[in-house]
Design a protein around this motif. Sequence first.
Motif, PDB file in Angstrom:
ATOM      1  N   THR A   1       0.786  -1.333  -0.101  1.00 53.43           N
ATOM      2  CA  THR A   1       0.032  -0.184  -0.186  1.00 53.43           C
ATOM      3  C   THR A   1       1.023   1.194   0.032  1.00 53.43           C
ATOM      4  O   THR A   1       0.461   2.142  -0.842  1.00 53.43           O
ATOM      5  CB  THR A   1      -0.857   0.092   1.119  1.00 53.43           C
ATOM      6  OG1 THR A   1      -1.704  -1.371   1.099  1.00 53.43           O
ATOM      7  CG2 THR A   1      -1.800   1.080   1.209  1.00 53.43           C
TER       8      THR A   1
ATOM      9  N   LEU B   1       0.980   4.128  -2.942  1.00 54.78           N
ATOM     10  CA  LEU B   1       0.711   5.707  -2.579  1.00 54.78           C
ATOM     11  C   LEU B   1       1.863   6.574  -2.708  1.00 54.78           C
ATOM     12  O   LEU B   1       1.862   7.767  -2.518  1.00 54.78           O
ATOM     13  CB  LEU B   1      -0.002   5.892  -1.333  1.00 54.78           C
ATOM     14  CG  LEU B   1      -1.545   5.170  -1.206  1.00 54.78           C
ATOM     15  CD1 LEU B   1      -1.877   5.198   0.170  1.00 54.78           C
ATOM     16  CD2 LEU B   1      -2.569   5.509  -2.233  1.00 54.78           C
TER      17      LEU B   1
ATOM     18  N   ALA C   1      -7.681   8.436  -1.791  1.00 57.03           N
ATOM     19  CA  ALA C   1      -7.366   7.124  -2.003  1.00 57.03           C
ATOM     20  C   ALA C   1      -8.727   6.268  -1.656  1.00 57.03           C
ATOM     21  O   ALA C   1      -9.384   6.528  -0.870  1.00 57.03           O
ATOM     22  CB  ALA C   1      -6.597   6.753  -1.157  1.00 57.03           C
TER      23      ALA C   1
ATOM     24  N   MET D   1      -9.558   2.217  -0.794  1.00 56.37           N
ATOM     25  CA  MET D   1      -8.975   0.810  -0.369  1.00 56.37           C
ATOM     26  C   MET D   1     -10.085  -0.512  -0.708  1.00 56.37           C
ATOM     27  O   MET D   1     -11.028  -0.344  -0.366  1.00 56.37           O
ATOM     28  CB  MET D   1      -8.854   0.949   1.083  1.00 56.37           C
ATOM     29  CG  MET D   1      -7.624   1.912   1.315  1.00 56.37           C
ATOM     30  SD  MET D   1      -5.884   1.427   0.715  1.00 56.37           S
ATOM     31  CE  MET D   1      -5.628   3.034  -0.211  1.00 56.37           C
TER      32      MET D   1
ATOM     33  N   LEU E   1      -4.168  -2.840   4.701  1.00 52.12           N
ATOM     34  CA  LEU E   1      -4.348  -1.669   4.090  1.00 52.12           C
ATOM     35  C   LEU E   1      -4.679  -0.396   5.112  1.00 52.12           C
ATOM     36  O   LEU E   1      -3.977   0.585   4.326  1.00 52.12           O
ATOM     37  CB  LEU E   1      -5.676  -1.895   3.179  1.00 52.12           C
ATOM     38  CG  LEU E   1      -5.763  -2.765   2.056  1.00 52.12           C
ATOM     39  CD1 LEU E   1      -7.312  -3.065   1.497  1.00 52.12           C
ATOM     40  CD2 LEU E   1      -5.004  -2.138   0.967  1.00 52.12           C
TER      41      LEU E   1
ATOM     42  N   SER F   1      -1.969   2.742   4.507  1.00 52.23           N
ATOM     43  CA  SER F   1      -2.372   4.120   4.307  1.00 52.23           C
ATOM     44  C   SER F   1      -2.393   5.003   5.224  1.00 52.23           C
ATOM     45  O   SER F   1      -2.585   6.241   4.930  1.00 52.23           O
ATOM     46  CB  SER F   1      -4.170   3.818   3.507  1.00 52.23           C
ATOM     47  OG  SER F   1      -4.628   3.144   4.734  1.00 52.23           O
TER      48      SER F   1
ATOM     49  N   THR G   1      -9.414   8.973   2.825  1.00 57.57           N
ATOM     50  CA  THR G   1      -9.358   7.530   2.456  1.00 57.57           C
ATOM     51  C   THR G   1     -10.583   6.993   2.784  1.00 57.57           C
ATOM     52  O   THR G   1     -11.056   6.886   3.882  1.00 57.57           O
ATOM     53  CB  THR G   1      -7.937   6.953   2.957  1.00 57.57           C
ATOM     54  OG1 THR G   1      -6.890   7.464   2.491  1.00 57.57           O
ATOM     55  CG2 THR G   1      -8.068   5.474   2.514  1.00 57.57           C
TER      56      THR G   1
END
Length: 608
Positions: free
Chosen positions: A138, A142, A150, A152, A163, A167, A175
């Motif tokens: 991940t 990114l 983002a 997921m 994840l 993140s 996100t």
Amino acid sequence: MSSLNDTLHKVTQRVIANSRSSRAAYLDLIAREGDNMGDRSAVSCSNLAHAYAGMEEDKPAMVAARGPNIGVVTAYNDMLSAHAPYYRYPERLKIFAREIGATVQVAGGTPAMCDGVTQGEVGMELSLFSRDVIALSTAVALSHAMFDGALMLGICDKIVPGLLMGSLRFGHLPTIFVPGGPMPTGIPNKEKQRVRQLYAEGKADRAELLASEMASYHSPGTCTFFGTANSNQMMMEMMGLHIPGSAFIQPGTKLRQALDREAVHRVAAIGRKGNEYRPLGHCVDEKAIVNAAVGLLATGGSTNHAIHLPAMARAAGVIFDWDDLSELSGAVPLIAQIYPNGSGDVNQFHAAGGMGYVIGELLEAGLAHRDILTVGRGDLSDYAREPGLDDDTLVWRDVGAAGDDTMLRPVSDPFRADGGMRLLTGNIGRACFKTSAVDPERWTVEAPARVFEDQPSVAAAFKAGELDRDVVVVVRFQGPRANGMPELHKLTPVLGVLQDRGHRVALVTDGRMSGASGKVPAAIHCTPEAFASAGGDGGPLARLRDGDVVKVCAVTGTLSTTADLAARDAAPNPHEQLGTGRELFGMFRQFADGAEAGATAMLATGGM
């Protein structure tokens, strides 16, 4: 509006105090990252050209910077039924983004193991550390400084924690987690369990067992029992990281598509350049972590999260441990019973009111933090409703009373007064005991131990009739540093048969069991583990011997033996096993911290 429960307030304040320096350091980090990676217009033209080259239809919009560019991290594969529906998601998400002038790029993919496929096989020894690999993947995805937000795409056991851990290193980005939904209900769970036990006793053949299993796990979508995968989805709702109510909507439905569309539109709306900036690192704070723990306890969720939750918390600079979880368990009632704790699966749970009902009850009783920053339009109150369609328009409605009191009950009349996750301590170590799945008459077992170092040895002893008595089965050298801490569900049918024969049976292990652990009392995730690290000693488990009287008691929180463990030498570490890629994970095993700290190599080495 109800005042906050005293225990919830006390534990939250303790978590905040314990996290003060690490949380401040984390927030400083993501503020700097937001400044460094916050605007792709500062990226060189050559770099941008590389990033735009494959985008074809969306290239003009990206060059003109007409709207936010959303990075998608996907755990798609079609070996894992829960993730098979993600096959078409990238093209659909791009269409939804174009509706609002935004763009979507698949930033990268992550591995996605299925513990159901590797259960009892050597591949299971890679399972826990696949979470760290997913976090690393991940981060790679990114790292390109191209994204304003983002999405997921992940559901199952280690995948959502990985994840989230990855993140959170990019916590300046808004996100949203996008679930795919559960498969339709298969055969009744009791029938599946019945055939498994018949097979363990030699009363059903392999063809009968396979037919039963395939009638249970039968189509794309998440498995429908309330194990780690569905506990992940519950926790994302409790933390406000889903579009409200999206956890258990089945794949391929109009409502599922409407929720996916809303996720794209919403992540674009909560970016840094708008008026509603909601970065992930601010959404996942101490209160959100406590909410996740409360949800776990209120629903009888997976014991795997006794490991994942501390790891996810630490990735956000939050310190949360088993003392916090155990104290919350004493205050949070069990208000949901979903298989294996009850008879109905997650589809029936959702139909009866599901997460909307659970969150509404917890908020009304002051047992969850309402004032968390969510990816929705408000606070956690948004998640106390259920989504639906009104002439193809996505709407949210009040849930009302529970539709099935065998699955859902109000806080005022719970299934049990506590949350069913007990901390056991004693001269054997610290361990977790999931009481919500076990008959209270079996919460205390005191019996001679039989010590094993792997699952096949237990099965062999069972077939030889050596366990047909009151016994505490100890399975050691199954911790993170020994062999990656595999799940040990091959033990469940065997121990279930012994228990059904009238014996007092318990399991003690430094390995893992999940939300599917079932009805046998088990002290799991025992720490310190038996394996001795370089220059150190193994935990007390390494000193137990056959015949030692061991007490496992969820009533008093005891995990102890009458034997003088200090006077003994520890059993030697088993030889390292090679093959199935296990040798590639040596670094993870060497540097992993203990189960209570999250059993992760990245955090132990200071990487997070």
